[in-house]
Design an enzyme around this catalytic site. Sequence first.
Site, PDB file in Angstrom:
ATOM      1  N   HIS A  62       0.838  -1.199   0.000  1.00  0.00           N
ATOM      2  CA  HIS A  62       0.000   0.000   0.000  1.00  0.00           C
ATOM      3  C   HIS A  62       0.872   1.247   0.000  1.00  0.00           C
ATOM      4  O   HIS A  62       2.099   1.152   0.103  1.00  0.00           O
ATOM      5  CB  HIS A  62      -0.996  -0.010   1.156  1.00  0.00           C
ATOM      6  CG  HIS A  62      -0.390   0.073   2.537  1.00  0.00           C
ATOM      7  ND1 HIS A  62       0.527  -0.824   3.027  1.00  0.00           N
ATOM      8  CD2 HIS A  62      -0.616   0.959   3.552  1.00  0.00           C
ATOM      9  CE1 HIS A  62       0.844  -0.495   4.275  1.00  0.00           C
ATOM     10  NE2 HIS A  62       0.175   0.588   4.611  1.00  0.00           N
ATOM     11  N   HIS A  64       1.275   3.836   2.034  1.00  0.00           N
ATOM     12  CA  HIS A  64       1.834   4.527   3.198  1.00  0.00           C
ATOM     13  C   HIS A  64       3.357   4.457   3.064  1.00  0.00           C
ATOM     14  O   HIS A  64       3.921   3.422   2.682  1.00  0.00           O
ATOM     15  CB  HIS A  64       1.376   3.876   4.512  1.00  0.00           C
ATOM     16  CG  HIS A  64      -0.026   4.276   4.909  1.00  0.00           C
ATOM     17  ND1 HIS A  64      -0.851   3.484   5.672  1.00  0.00           N
ATOM     18  CD2 HIS A  64      -0.737   5.409   4.633  1.00  0.00           C
ATOM     19  CE1 HIS A  64      -2.018   4.105   5.855  1.00  0.00           C
ATOM     20  NE2 HIS A  64      -1.970   5.274   5.227  1.00  0.00           N
ATOM     21  N   ASP A  66       5.961   4.128   4.842  1.00  0.00           N
ATOM     22  CA  ASP A  66       6.842   3.116   5.455  1.00  0.00           C
ATOM     23  C   ASP A  66       6.872   1.812   4.650  1.00  0.00           C
ATOM     24  O   ASP A  66       7.601   0.889   4.997  1.00  0.00           O
ATOM     25  CB  ASP A  66       6.468   2.848   6.927  1.00  0.00           C
ATOM     26  CG  ASP A  66       4.998   2.540   7.142  1.00  0.00           C
ATOM     27  OD1 ASP A  66       4.157   3.068   6.398  1.00  0.00           O
ATOM     28  OD2 ASP A  66       4.681   1.761   8.063  1.00  0.00           O
ATOM     29  N   HIS A  67       6.108   1.764   3.559  1.00  0.00           N
ATOM     30  CA  HIS A  67       6.073   0.538   2.744  1.00  0.00           C
ATOM     31  C   HIS A  67       6.587   0.748   1.317  1.00  0.00           C
ATOM     32  O   HIS A  67       6.772  -0.215   0.595  1.00  0.00           O
ATOM     33  CB  HIS A  67       4.652  -0.029   2.699  1.00  0.00           C
ATOM     34  CG  HIS A  67       4.179  -0.432   4.063  1.00  0.00           C
ATOM     35  ND1 HIS A  67       4.221  -1.720   4.526  1.00  0.00           N
ATOM     36  CD2 HIS A  67       3.708   0.323   5.089  1.00  0.00           C
ATOM     37  CE1 HIS A  67       3.783  -1.759   5.778  1.00  0.00           C
ATOM     38  NE2 HIS A  67       3.471  -0.530   6.143  1.00  0.00           N
ATOM     39  N   HIS A 142      -7.386  -1.799   5.857  1.00  0.00           N
ATOM     40  CA  HIS A 142      -6.508  -0.744   6.367  1.00  0.00           C
ATOM     41  C   HIS A 142      -7.152   0.601   6.035  1.00  0.00           C
ATOM     42  O   HIS A 142      -8.224   0.644   5.445  1.00  0.00           O
ATOM     43  CB  HIS A 142      -5.126  -0.923   5.723  1.00  0.00           C
ATOM     44  CG  HIS A 142      -4.020  -0.188   6.409  1.00  0.00           C
ATOM     45  ND1 HIS A 142      -3.895  -0.108   7.773  1.00  0.00           N
ATOM     46  CD2 HIS A 142      -2.948   0.491   5.900  1.00  0.00           C
ATOM     47  CE1 HIS A 142      -2.813   0.606   8.065  1.00  0.00           C
ATOM     48  NE2 HIS A 142      -2.223   0.971   6.951  1.00  0.00           N
ATOM     49  N   ASP A 212      -0.190  -4.107   6.614  1.00  0.00           N
ATOM     50  CA  ASP A 212      -0.975  -3.404   7.625  1.00  0.00           C
ATOM     51  C   ASP A 212      -2.450  -3.790   7.523  1.00  0.00           C
ATOM     52  O   ASP A 212      -3.064  -3.653   6.459  1.00  0.00           O
ATOM     53  CB  ASP A 212      -0.849  -1.882   7.430  1.00  0.00           C
ATOM     54  CG  ASP A 212       0.582  -1.404   7.643  1.00  0.00           C
ATOM     55  OD1 ASP A 212       1.477  -2.266   7.783  1.00  0.00           O
ATOM     56  OD2 ASP A 212       0.790  -0.181   7.671  1.00  0.00           O
ATOM     57  N   HIS A 270       6.294  -5.102  11.814  1.00  0.00           N
ATOM     58  CA  HIS A 270       5.645  -3.786  11.792  1.00  0.00           C
ATOM     59  C   HIS A 270       5.463  -3.236  13.205  1.00  0.00           C
ATOM     60  O   HIS A 270       4.393  -2.781  13.597  1.00  0.00           O
ATOM     61  CB  HIS A 270       4.306  -3.872  11.052  1.00  0.00           C
ATOM     62  CG  HIS A 270       3.820  -2.541  10.544  1.00  0.00           C
ATOM     63  ND1 HIS A 270       2.912  -1.779  11.242  1.00  0.00           N
ATOM     64  CD2 HIS A 270       4.132  -1.828   9.434  1.00  0.00           C
ATOM     65  CE1 HIS A 270       2.663  -0.665  10.560  1.00  0.00           C
ATOM     66  NE2 HIS A 270       3.406  -0.671   9.458  1.00  0.00           N
TER      67      HIS A 270
HETATM   68 ZN   LIG Z   1       2.863   0.619   7.873  1.00  0.00          ZN
HETATM   69 ZN   LIG Z   2      -0.202   1.537   6.559  1.00  0.00          ZN
END
Ligand SMILES: [Zn+2]
Ligand SMILES: [Zn+2]
Length: 303
Positions: A62, A64, A66-67, A142, A212, A270
């Site tokens: 996805h 976000h 951090d990914h 999510h 997530d 995570h």
């Molecule tokens: Zn994340």
């Molecule tokens: Zn996320």
Amino acid sequence: MNFELKILGSASATPVLARHPTAQVLTVDAANYLIDCGEGTQWRMLEHRIRPHHLRAIFISHLHGDHYFGLFGLLGTMHLQGRTQPLVIVGPPGLDEVLLTQARVSSMQLGFAMEFTAVDTEAHAVVYEDQNITVSSLPMRHRIPCAGYLFSEKPRRANLLKDKLPTGLSPQQLARLAQGEDLPANDQQSGLRHADVAGPVPTPRRYAFFSDTLYTPALAPLIHGADLLYHEATFLEDLKERAAQTHHSTARQAAQIAQAAGVKRLLLGHFSSRYKALDPLLDEAHTVFPTVELAIEGLLVSM
Ligand SMILES: [Zn+2]
Ligand SMILES: [Zn+2]
């Protein structure tokens, strides 16, 4: 044939020293598949000797940061290193737009083609296939569209058992047997059945990556009996409300999914930056599911 997972990072949202955002590499035979690409993933790849050139496909869960914030940098490096082989990128709708916009405004002409597959993040469907594996999406719940992925090995032939092979077979005959064929009888030799000289057919291995997600027991049957499940465990159970509000899971909930799905092993990842020590997350999951480990950077899991 190897089927193994290397953890390059498993931190969530905000930076923590000595932990890095989500990225992992699944290696099947000689092919590498990158799963998520948090900031700095290419440095983790350098450390763990994974060459960008050898990446066959990239799967992003996805959008976000951090990914996937490491993705554009990694693509730039592949370009500078002279990659020409097309790169498959599988991810949610909009990922192609982000990458193509970044390339356009920086006048960057990549030397290789990006082959995008936009994943329907509400569906459980095949999103990628090659000679080694089939990959299906897993619909995560999510705050924005988010997919997990189930990596399933293609069926393999049984290996030939050396001690059962008669002497005097030609290389061509051995090759035919290795391909699963029977050898017919001829003037010099009696016939030979593949089944009589081969070991058991290996069970195809499966790896489930849960990115997530809100605790979603309805997903467990989709990964029933998988060899390994990576499940996010952002919080401990005392922050269950916070997990629900932010569409994340607790370590206990991750273990409940592993148990319901009857997987062989569970990896937790995570982790929220609030946890300086991670043992409490492991302990909490362990009360529900025994074969659990923390997805610590550098961990290699062979399936
Ligand atoms: Zn994340
Ligand atoms: Zn996320």
